[in-house]
Design an enzyme around this catalytic site. Structure first.
Site, short mmCIF file in Angstrom:
data_model
loop_
_atom_site.label_atom_id
_atom_site.label_comp_id
_atom_site.label_asym_id
_atom_site.label_seq_id
_atom_site.Cartn_x
_atom_site.Cartn_y
_atom_site.Cartn_z
N HIS A 54 0.82 -1.21 0.00
CA HIS A 54 0.00 0.00 0.00
C HIS A 54 0.86 1.26 0.00
O HIS A 54 0.41 2.32 -0.44
CB HIS A 54 -0.95 -0.01 1.19
CG HIS A 54 -2.14 -0.89 0.97
ND1 HIS A 54 -3.36 -0.67 1.56
CD2 HIS A 54 -2.30 -1.99 0.21
CE1 HIS A 54 -4.21 -1.61 1.17
NE2 HIS A 54 -3.58 -2.43 0.36
N HIS A 69 -1.51 -12.58 -2.41
CA HIS A 69 -2.56 -13.27 -1.67
C HIS A 69 -2.22 -14.73 -1.40
O HIS A 69 -3.08 -15.50 -0.96
CB HIS A 69 -3.91 -13.09 -2.38
CG HIS A 69 -4.44 -11.69 -2.27
ND1 HIS A 69 -5.60 -11.26 -2.85
CD2 HIS A 69 -3.93 -10.61 -1.62
CE1 HIS A 69 -5.79 -9.98 -2.57
NE2 HIS A 69 -4.78 -9.55 -1.83
C1 HEM Z 1 -5.04 -8.28 2.16
C2 HEM Z 1 -7.58 -6.57 -1.55
C3 HEM Z 1 -3.67 -6.82 -4.37
C4 HEM Z 1 -1.11 -8.41 -0.61
C5 HEM Z 1 -6.02 -7.74 1.40
C6 HEM Z 1 -7.30 -7.35 1.91
C7 HEM Z 1 -8.02 -6.91 0.88
C8 HEM Z 1 -7.18 -6.95 -0.30
C9 HEM Z 1 -9.45 -6.41 0.91
C10 HEM Z 1 -7.74 -7.49 3.34
C11 HEM Z 1 -7.27 -6.39 4.27
C12 HEM Z 1 -7.70 -6.77 5.65
O1 HEM Z 1 -8.91 -6.86 5.87
O2 HEM Z 1 -6.83 -6.98 6.50
C13 HEM Z 1 -6.74 -6.54 -2.64
C14 HEM Z 1 -7.15 -6.14 -3.95
C15 HEM Z 1 -6.06 -6.22 -4.74
C16 HEM Z 1 -4.96 -6.66 -3.93
C17 HEM Z 1 -8.54 -5.70 -4.33
C18 HEM Z 1 -5.92 -5.91 -6.20
C19 HEM Z 1 -6.84 -6.18 -7.07
C20 HEM Z 1 -2.63 -7.20 -3.55
C21 HEM Z 1 -1.26 -7.21 -3.96
C22 HEM Z 1 -0.53 -7.64 -2.90
C23 HEM Z 1 -1.45 -7.90 -1.84
C24 HEM Z 1 -0.74 -6.77 -5.33
C25 HEM Z 1 0.95 -7.83 -2.75
C26 HEM Z 1 1.78 -7.98 -3.73
C27 HEM Z 1 -1.98 -8.62 0.43
C28 HEM Z 1 -1.64 -9.30 1.66
C29 HEM Z 1 -2.78 -9.26 2.45
C30 HEM Z 1 -3.79 -8.58 1.69
C31 HEM Z 1 -0.32 -9.92 2.00
C32 HEM Z 1 -2.93 -9.86 3.83
C33 HEM Z 1 -2.80 -8.85 4.92
C34 HEM Z 1 -2.79 -9.46 6.27
O3 HEM Z 1 -2.54 -10.65 6.40
O4 HEM Z 1 -2.99 -8.71 7.25
N1 HEM Z 1 -5.97 -7.45 0.07
N2 HEM Z 1 -5.42 -6.85 -2.68
N3 HEM Z 1 -2.70 -7.59 -2.27
N4 HEM Z 1 -3.29 -8.22 0.46
FE1 HEM Z 1 -4.37 -7.60 -1.11
#
Ligand code: HEM
Length: 755
Positions: free
Chosen positions: A95, A286
Site C-alpha cells: 500500500h 494473496h
Molecule cells: C489483504 C484486496 C492486491 C497483498 C487484502 C485485503 C483486501 C485486499 C481487501 C484485506 C485487508 C484486511 O482486511 O486486512 C486486494 C485487492 C487487490 C490486492 C482488491 C488488487 C486487485 C494485492 C497485492 C498484494 C497484496 C498486489 C501484494 C503484492 C496482500 C496481503 C494481504 C492482503 C499480503 C494480507 C494482509 C494481512 O494478512 O494482514 N488485500 N489486494 N494484495 N493483500 Fe491484497
C-alpha cells in the site's frame, strides 16, 4: 451574560491557524503551495543531512536480522495472525508503493508518505497504523541510517523472504519527507470511497480538483454506474477515493468478477504493470495472510487524522469484543486464501481453479466467495481446532474469469517457478519504480540485472571534455546557422522532460532524439531534426578529431541552449559535462509516452481543459521540475524574451529586443498603460492595448498573464520588473536554467532532490 476566560473569542479562535483562510473564501484561487513543500524548514535534519551517506553506514545485516525476528514476535497489543506478521507487513509495503501512478510519476513509497494524512487515514489503510507502530522500536534503534520510507518497503521484502520467497533484491536511498505531499491529485470526491467524479466525463489532469477547475466539477457528473464501460479519470489509479486500487467486492460493490478484471487492468496499468505483472502480484501477494472482517464496520471508530488525542496517532478503535486478533475489523471481508498463509506456495491459484465459487457474505456483511466444497482445509488464525473452507474476493476471481488474466493464471498454475520469478520481479519493480536511475540506489542487495523500466543510460567512458573543449564546442554551436531560440527550445525540451516525482526523463541519455520524444508536437519535430542534425555533425567532427576525447550528444544538446542563453544574457551560465547517450533498445518507448506534456507553460504550449486552467498546468509542471516560485517566474519571463515559444509565436514576448535576456517581460507586463482583454470566450488568448491610443501592443496567453494577476506571482514579477533588479533577474534566470539542465544529474550533489 456570563463572563470568564472561556468567553473570550480572541483567545480561543484566533490562534494556531483557526479562522477562515483564503482557500475558504476563494476556492478557485490558484494554489502555489505545492511549490514550497519539503523545505529545510519542515525537515528536522535541515538541508545538510546526507541520507545516502547515513544509509551506507547502516548495519544492514543486523537490521534484516531484527526484522526477521520481529515477524514472529507477536505483541499483546496487536497480536500476529498465525503467529506471523508477514501478511500485514507485505500489505503495508504494497500500500505504500502502490499509490504510484505512471502518468505523472506521483505517489509511491519514496518519502514515507504513508505516515501522513490523507494516506495514513485512507479507508484502505486501516490497521496499517499498527503495522508501522510495530516497526517503531527498530526505527528507533537504527535511527537516521534508515528512513521510514526505506524501512517500510524493506520490511515487506523481509516479510516475503521470511515466508519463503526468493526476492529479486532491494535498494535503499529513499529520504523521508516531513509533511503531506499536496501535489498529488487523489480525486475530486468529498466522501471516502466515493467515485462519482473520477468516473465522470472528461479528464481532470494535474491538480485538477473540482474546486480548481474553470468549470465546476458537478457539471461533469454522469452516471458512473456502467461498470463495463466507464472510464477512469486520468491520472488516477484507484477506483474509489481512499482505495489503493479496486473495490475488493467488485466494482462499486457489485460482485462481478469480469467487470472487476476491467477495473484491475485499468488501475494496475496506471501503475505501469502489464497483465502478467498484475496476475503475478495479486496471486503472489494473496499467497499470504488474511483479510479481517470479524464484525460490522459500525464498531470501528475514527481514522487516525480524526481520532482522539489519547489514541496517540492510532485510529479505527474497534469496540467489537477484544478489538484485535480474531476480532479485528480492517476491510470488513473475512477470507484466508490458502492452507499455508505464512509460507510461499502456488495454492492460491490451485484453489482458484480447483473449486467452483459461491457468493456469500462476510460477518461484516460484505460480498465475498466461498468454495463449493466440504473441504475444510484452511487453518484459523488463532484457534488451532478450527478449520475453514477456501474463500476468495471478487477481485481474486477476476484472475480466473477475465479471459486474458485466465491465460496468465493458468500458465502460472502449471509453472509455479514462473509465478515465483514473475512475482519477485514485479514486486521489485513495484518498490523501486519511483526511485529514478540505479545511480541513486544504495545497499548490498542491488540486483546486477539491469531492467528496462530503470530507463538505463550507459556508463561514462574515456576522458571527459575539459573547459577548453567546452568553449570550443560553444563557438562551433553558435557558428551554425541555427537560431538561438532553436537551441534554447531544444535544450529545454530535453531537460524539462524530467519529473521530480519519479525522477524519470531529463536530458541525460539524449532520448529526445529517440522514439517517442522526437515526434512529440511540443518538441516541434521539424525544427528538432534540424538542430539535432547540426549538433550530430559537431559531435562527429569532435569525436573523430583523434584527441581520444568524446562528447555525448546529450551534453551537446544541453550546451547548445546554454551557449545561446549565455550570449543573450552576457553573463556566464553554468554547464557540467558528463551525460551519455542511451540507445533506442534501452528506451521503453511506450512507457516514455507518459512523459509527453499536454501543456508546457514555459514554452507557451497548450491550454487548459474544461477542468484544469492553463495556469494550473504551470504550477504542476514547475512542481515536477522541483522549482520554487521565484525560479518558475524567472524562467517564464526569461524564456519569453528569449523568444522561446514552441511554435515561434509572439504571445508573451513583451519586448522590442527579442533574443536578449532582459527584464522587459516584467516591465511591460506590469506597465499600467496597457489594458488587457480576452480575444475569445475560452479566455485563453488576450490582447494588450495602449490605454490612451487603443493601439494593439501585445498578445498573451493565460500562462503569461497569470504572472501579473496572481498576487504571489505578481509580487515576484515586481521584483524582477524593478529598475534595480535586471542583473538579479539575469542571474536568477541563469541559475534556474542550470538547475533544470542538471535535474537528472544525480552524480552532482547540488542536483539532489530536496526530498
Ligand atoms: C489483504 C484486496 C492486491 C497483498 C487484502 C485485503 C483486501 C485486499 C481487501 C484485506 C485487508 C484486511 O482486511 O486486512 C486486494 C485487492 C487487490 C490486492 C482488491 C488488487 C486487485 C494485492 C497485492 C498484494 C497484496 C498486489 C501484494 C503484492 C496482500 C496481503 C494481504 C492482503 C499480503 C494480507 C494482509 C494481512 O494478512 O494482514 N488485500 N489486494 N494484495 N493483500 Fe491484497
Amino acid at each position: 451574560m456570563s463572563s470568564g476566560p472561556a468567553q473570550c473569542p480572541m483567545r480561543e479562535s484566533n490562534i494556531g491557524g483557526g479562522g477562515t483562510r483564503n482557500r475558504d473564501w476563494w476556492p478557485n484561487d490558484l494554489r502555489t503551495n505545492i511549490l514550497r513543500q519539503n523545505t529545510s524548514v519542515t525537515n528536522p535534519f535541515g538541508k545538510d543531512f546526507d541520507y545516502a551517506a547515513a544509509f551506507k553506514s547502516l548495519d544492514y545485516d543486523g537490521l534484516k536480522k531484527d526484522l526477521h525476528n520481529l515477524m514472529t514476535d507477536s505483541q499483546e497489543w496487536w497480536p500476529a495472525d498465525f503467529g506471523h506478521y508477514g501478511g500485514l507487513f507485505i500489505r503495508m509495503a504494497w500500500h505504500s508503493a502502490g499509490t504510484y501512478r505512471v502518468s505523472d510519476g506521483r505517489g509511491g513509497g519514496g518519502g514515507g508518505q504513508q505516515r501522513f494524512a490523507p494516506l495514513n487515514s485512507w479507508p484502505d489503510n486501516v490497521s496499517l497504523d499498527k503495522a508501522r507502530r510495530l516497526l517503531w522500536p527498530i526505527k528507533q534503534k537504527y535511527g537516521n541510517k534508515i528512513s521510514w520510507s526505506d524501512l517500510i518497503l524493506l520490511t515487506g521484502n523481509v516479510a516475503l523472504e521470511s515466508m519463503g520467497v526468493k526476492t529479486f533484491g532491494f535498494a535503499g536511498g529513499r529520504a523521508d519527507t516531513w509533511e503531506a505531499d499536496e501535489s498529488v491529485y487523489w480525486g475530486g470526491e468529498t466522501t471516502w470511497l466515493g467515485n462519482d467524479v473520477r468516473y465522470a466525463q472528461g479528464h481532470a489532469g494535474p491538480t485538477g480538483e473540482p474546486g480548481q477547475g474553470v468549470v465546476d466539477g458537478d457539471q461533469h457528473k454522469t452516471d458512473a454506474k456502467d461498470i463495463h464501460t466507464r472510464d477512469l479519470e486520468e491520472p488516477l489509479a484507484a477506483a474509489h477515493m481512499g482505495l489503493i486500487y479496486v473495490n475488493p467486492e467488485g466494482p462499486d460493490g457489485i460482485p462481478d468478477p469480469v467487470a472487476s478484471g476491467r477495473d484491475i487492468r485499468t488501475t494496475f496499468g496506471r501503475m505501469a504493470m502489464n497483465d502478467e505483472e498484475t496476475v503475478a502480484l495479486i496471486a503472489g501477494g494473496h499467497a499470504f495472510g488474511k483479510t479481517h472482517g470479524a464484525a460490522s464496520a459500525d464498531n470501528v471508530g475514527k481514522e487516525p487524522a480524526d481520532a482522539p488525542l489519547e489514541q496517540q496517532g492510532f485510529g479505527w478503535h474497534n469496540k467489537h469484543a477484544s478489538g484485535k486478533g480474531p476480532d479485528t475489523i480492517t476491510s470488513g471481508l473475512e477470507v484466508i486464501w490458502t492452507s499455508t498463509p505464512t509460507k510461499w506456495s502456488n495454492k492460491y491459484l490451485e484453489y482458484l481453479f480447483k473449486y467452483e465459487w459461491e457468493l456469500t457474505k462476510s460477518p461484516a456483511g460484505a460480498n465475498q466467495w466461498v468454495a463449493k466444497t466440504n473441504d475444510e482445509i484452511i487453518p484459523d488464525a488463532y484457534d488451532s481446532n478450527k478449520k475453514h473452507k477456501p474463500r476468495m474476493l471478487t477481485s481474486d476471481l477476476a484472475l480466473r474469469f477475465d479471459p486474458a488474466y485466465e491465460k496468465v493464471s493458468r500458465r502460472f498454475l502449471e509453472n509455479p517457478e514462473e509465478l515465483h520469478d514473475a512475482f519477485s520481479r514485479a514486486w521489485f519493480k513495484l518498490l523501486h519504480r519511483d526511485m529514478g536511475p540505479r545511480s541513486r540506489w544504495i545497499g548490498p542487495e542491488i540486483p546486477s540485472e539491469v531492467l528496462i523500466w530503470e530507463d538505463p543510460v550507459p556508463a561514462r567512458s574515456g576522458p571527459s571534455i575539459d573547459d577548453r573543449d567546452v568553449s570550443d564546442l560553444k563557438q562551433k554551436i553558435l557558428a551554425t546557422n541555427l537560431k538561438p531560440e532553436e537551441l534554447i527550445t531544444t535544450s529545454w525540451a530535453a531537460a524539462s522532460s524530467f519529473r521530480g516525482s519519479d525522477k524519470r526523463g531529463g536530458a541525460n541519455g539524449a532520448r529526445i532524439r529517440l522514439e517517442p520524444q522526437k515526434k512529440w508536437k511540443v518538441n516541434n519535430p521539424q525544427q528538432l531534426t534540424q538542430v539535432l542534425g547540426a549538433l550530430e555533425k559537431i559531435q562527429s567532427d569532435f569525436n573523430g578529431s583523434g584527441s581520444g576525447k568524446k562528447v555525448s550528444l546529450a551534453d551537446l544538446i544541453v550546451l547548445a541552449g546554454t551557449a545561446a542563453v549565455e550570449k543573450a544574457a552576457g553573463i556566464p551560465v553554468g554547464f557540467t559535462p558528463g551525460r551519455t547517450d542511451a540507445t533506442q533498445e534501452q528506451t521503453d518507448a511506450q512507457s516514455f509516452e507518459h512523459l509527453e506534456p499536454i501543456v508546457d507553460s514555459f514554452r507557451n504550449y497548450g491550454k487548459g481543459t474544461s477542468r484544469v486552467r492553463s495556469e494550473q498546468f504551470l504550477i504542476d509542471k514547475a512542481q515536477l521540475l522541483n522549482l520554487s516560485t521565484p525560479e518558475m517566474v524567472a524562467l517564464v519571463g526569461g524564456l519569453r524574451v528569449l523568444n522561446a515559444n514552441w511554435d515561434g509565436s509572439s504571445h508573451g514576448v513583451f519586448t522590442q529586443r527579442p533574443g536578449s535576456l532582459t527584464n522587459d517581460f516584467f516591465v511591460n507586463l506590469l506597465d499600467m498603460n496597457t489594458a488587457w482583454k480576452a480575444t475569445g470566450p475560452d479566455q485563453e488568448l488576450y490582447e494588450g492595448t495602449d490605454r490612451k491610443t487603443g493601439q494593439k501592443k501585445w498578445t498573451a496567453t493565460r500562462h503569461d498573464l497569470v504572472l501579473g494577476s496572481h498576487a504571489e506571482l505578481r509580487a515576484v514579477a515586481e521584483v524582477y520588473g524593478q529598475s534595480d533588479n535586471e542583473e538579479k533577474f539575469k542571474k536568477d534566470f541563469a541559475a534556474a536554467w542550470t538547475k533544470v539542465m542538471n535535474l537528472d544529474r544525480f552524480d552532482l550533489t547540488a542536483a539532489q532532490d530536496p526530498a
